[in-house]
Design a protein around this motif. Structure first.
Motif, short mmCIF file in Angstrom:
data_model
loop_
_atom_site.label_atom_id
_atom_site.label_comp_id
_atom_site.label_asym_id
_atom_site.label_seq_id
_atom_site.Cartn_x
_atom_site.Cartn_y
_atom_site.Cartn_z
N THR A 1 0.82 -1.20 0.00
CA THR A 1 0.00 0.00 0.00
C THR A 1 0.86 1.25 0.00
OG1 THR A 1 -1.69 -1.21 1.23
CG2 THR A 1 -1.89 1.19 1.18
N PHE A 2 1.92 1.24 0.79
CA PHE A 2 2.85 2.38 0.82
C PHE A 2 3.45 2.62 -0.56
CE2 PHE A 2 7.38 3.53 1.01
CZ PHE A 2 7.26 4.83 1.47
N ILE A 3 3.96 1.57 -1.16
CA ILE A 3 4.63 1.71 -2.47
C ILE A 3 3.64 2.20 -3.53
CG2 ILE A 3 5.73 0.42 -4.33
CD1 ILE A 3 7.08 -1.28 -2.08
N ILE A 4 2.46 1.57 -3.57
CA ILE A 4 1.46 1.94 -4.58
C ILE A 4 1.02 3.39 -4.39
CG2 ILE A 4 -0.91 1.53 -5.34
CD1 ILE A 4 -0.33 -1.48 -4.81
N SER A 5 0.69 3.78 -3.16
CA SER A 5 0.20 5.15 -2.97
C SER A 5 1.31 6.17 -3.15
CB SER A 5 -0.48 5.31 -1.60
OG SER A 5 0.40 4.96 -0.57
N PHE A 6 2.55 5.82 -2.80
CA PHE A 6 3.65 6.76 -3.00
C PHE A 6 3.91 6.96 -4.50
CE2 PHE A 6 8.12 7.97 -3.34
CZ PHE A 6 8.13 9.08 -2.50
N ILE A 7 3.93 5.85 -5.24
CA ILE A 7 4.13 5.95 -6.70
C ILE A 7 2.98 6.73 -7.33
CG2 ILE A 7 4.18 4.61 -8.84
CD1 ILE A 7 5.85 2.52 -7.29
N LEU A 8 1.76 6.46 -6.88
CA LEU A 8 0.60 7.20 -7.39
C LEU A 8 0.74 8.69 -7.10
CD1 LEU A 8 -2.19 7.03 -8.75
CD2 LEU A 8 -3.15 6.71 -6.46
N GLY A 9 1.21 9.02 -5.90
CA GLY A 9 1.40 10.42 -5.53
C GLY A 9 2.45 11.10 -6.40
N VAL A 10 3.56 10.41 -6.63
CA VAL A 10 4.61 10.97 -7.48
C VAL A 10 4.09 11.13 -8.91
CG1 VAL A 10 6.89 10.51 -8.47
CG2 VAL A 10 6.50 10.15 -6.03
N VAL B 1 3.92 14.61 -10.96
CA VAL B 1 4.64 14.75 -12.24
C VAL B 1 3.65 15.05 -13.37
CG1 VAL B 1 5.99 13.48 -13.96
CG2 VAL B 1 6.62 13.35 -11.55
N THR B 2 2.53 14.36 -13.38
CA THR B 2 1.51 14.62 -14.40
C THR B 2 0.99 16.05 -14.27
OG1 THR B 2 0.86 12.30 -14.37
CG2 THR B 2 -0.68 13.85 -15.38
N GLY B 3 0.77 16.49 -13.04
CA GLY B 3 0.34 17.86 -12.82
C GLY B 3 1.36 18.86 -13.34
N THR B 4 2.63 18.58 -13.12
CA THR B 4 3.67 19.46 -13.63
C THR B 4 3.68 19.46 -15.15
OG1 THR B 4 4.99 19.01 -11.64
CG2 THR B 4 6.14 19.97 -13.51
N CYS B 5 3.43 18.32 -15.75
CA CYS B 5 3.38 18.24 -17.22
C CYS B 5 2.22 19.04 -17.79
CB CYS B 5 3.28 16.79 -17.68
SG CYS B 5 4.77 15.84 -17.38
N THR C 1 -1.86 18.65 -5.68
CA THR C 1 -2.43 18.44 -4.34
C THR C 1 -2.80 16.97 -4.13
OG1 THR C 1 -3.26 20.70 -4.34
CG2 THR C 1 -4.25 19.18 -2.76
N ALA C 2 -3.37 16.34 -5.15
CA ALA C 2 -3.70 14.92 -5.05
C ALA C 2 -2.43 14.09 -4.82
CB ALA C 2 -4.42 14.45 -6.30
N GLY C 3 -1.35 14.47 -5.47
CA GLY C 3 -0.07 13.78 -5.27
C GLY C 3 0.42 13.90 -3.85
N ASN C 4 0.32 15.10 -3.28
CA ASN C 4 0.74 15.28 -1.89
C ASN C 4 -0.14 14.51 -0.92
OD1 ASN C 4 3.03 16.81 -2.30
ND2 ASN C 4 1.94 18.76 -2.19
N VAL C 5 -1.44 14.47 -1.19
CA VAL C 5 -2.35 13.71 -0.34
C VAL C 5 -2.02 12.21 -0.41
CG1 VAL C 5 -4.77 13.02 -0.02
CG2 VAL C 5 -4.19 15.42 -0.39
N PHE D 1 -0.89 9.74 2.57
CA PHE D 1 -1.55 8.47 2.81
C PHE D 1 -0.55 7.32 2.81
CE2 PHE D 1 -3.60 4.56 1.36
CZ PHE D 1 -4.49 4.38 2.40
N SER D 2 0.46 7.40 1.97
CA SER D 2 1.45 6.31 1.92
C SER D 2 2.15 6.16 3.26
CB SER D 2 2.46 6.56 0.80
OG SER D 2 3.31 7.64 1.10
#
Length: 163
Positions: free
Chosen positions: A53-62, A66-70, A87-91, A95-96
């Motif tokens: 869960t940590f890995i999945i949510s952290f990767i999702l956040g990153v 990155v997508t937001g920056t793009c 903001t969704a990435g930070n959330v 969560f991770s």
């Protein structure tokens, strides 16, 4: 002559009783070992779930950040999608951490005396970024709050990371 036979029979009964007690103790030890094995297996399953869960949510956040920056480089989109995804990435990253250490420990860590101000500031920045992007439709203000959010997240991480 009967007395020695009684003593022998009594000794045999006492020996059998002692063997039964030892067997009972051995069985109890085996049961305790089995319980410990079950506890260890459950801990490993829980640990594995938390790590996944940590890995999945952290990767999702990153990926969200990155997508937001793009989206900043796509003409016509404005800063709104960037603010939302960032903001969704930070959330997701918050969560991770919660998935890794557990919700109770996360809340206790976030609102500990020395971290409470940084936590509240970060949460306010998250909310203001979303409100400025969704409710007020003010892209410039959303960008300003994203920058403040980034600084607040750094400040928050500084207090969370052990010295």
């Amino acid at each position: 002559m009967d007395k020695p036979k009684k003593k022998v029979v009594k000794k045999k009964k006492d020996e059998e009783k002692g063997e039964d007690e030892e067997k009972g103790k051995d069985e109890e030890k085996d049961e305790k070992k089995d319980e410990k094995k079950d506890e260890r297996a459950e801990a490993l399953r829980t640990c594995g779930w938390r790590m996944r869960t940590f890995i999945i949510s952290f990767i999702l956040g990153v990926c969200c950040a990155v997508t937001g920056t793009c989206t900043l480089y796509i003409p016509g989109l404005g800063l709104g999608p960037f603010a939302l995804l960032y903001t969704a990435g930070n959330v997701c990253c918050l969560f991770s951490i919660t998935a890794l250490i557990g919700p109770k420990n996360q809340l206790m860590t976030m609102f500990a005396k020395e971290r409470a101000v940084a936590t509240v500031f970060l949460l306010i920045c998250l909310v203001l970024t979303l409100v400025s992007a969704i409710q007020w439709n003010n892209s410039i203000l959303a960008l300003v709050f994203c920058v403040i959010q980034f600084l607040a997240f750094l400040w928050y991480k500084h207090f969370i990371t052990p010295s």
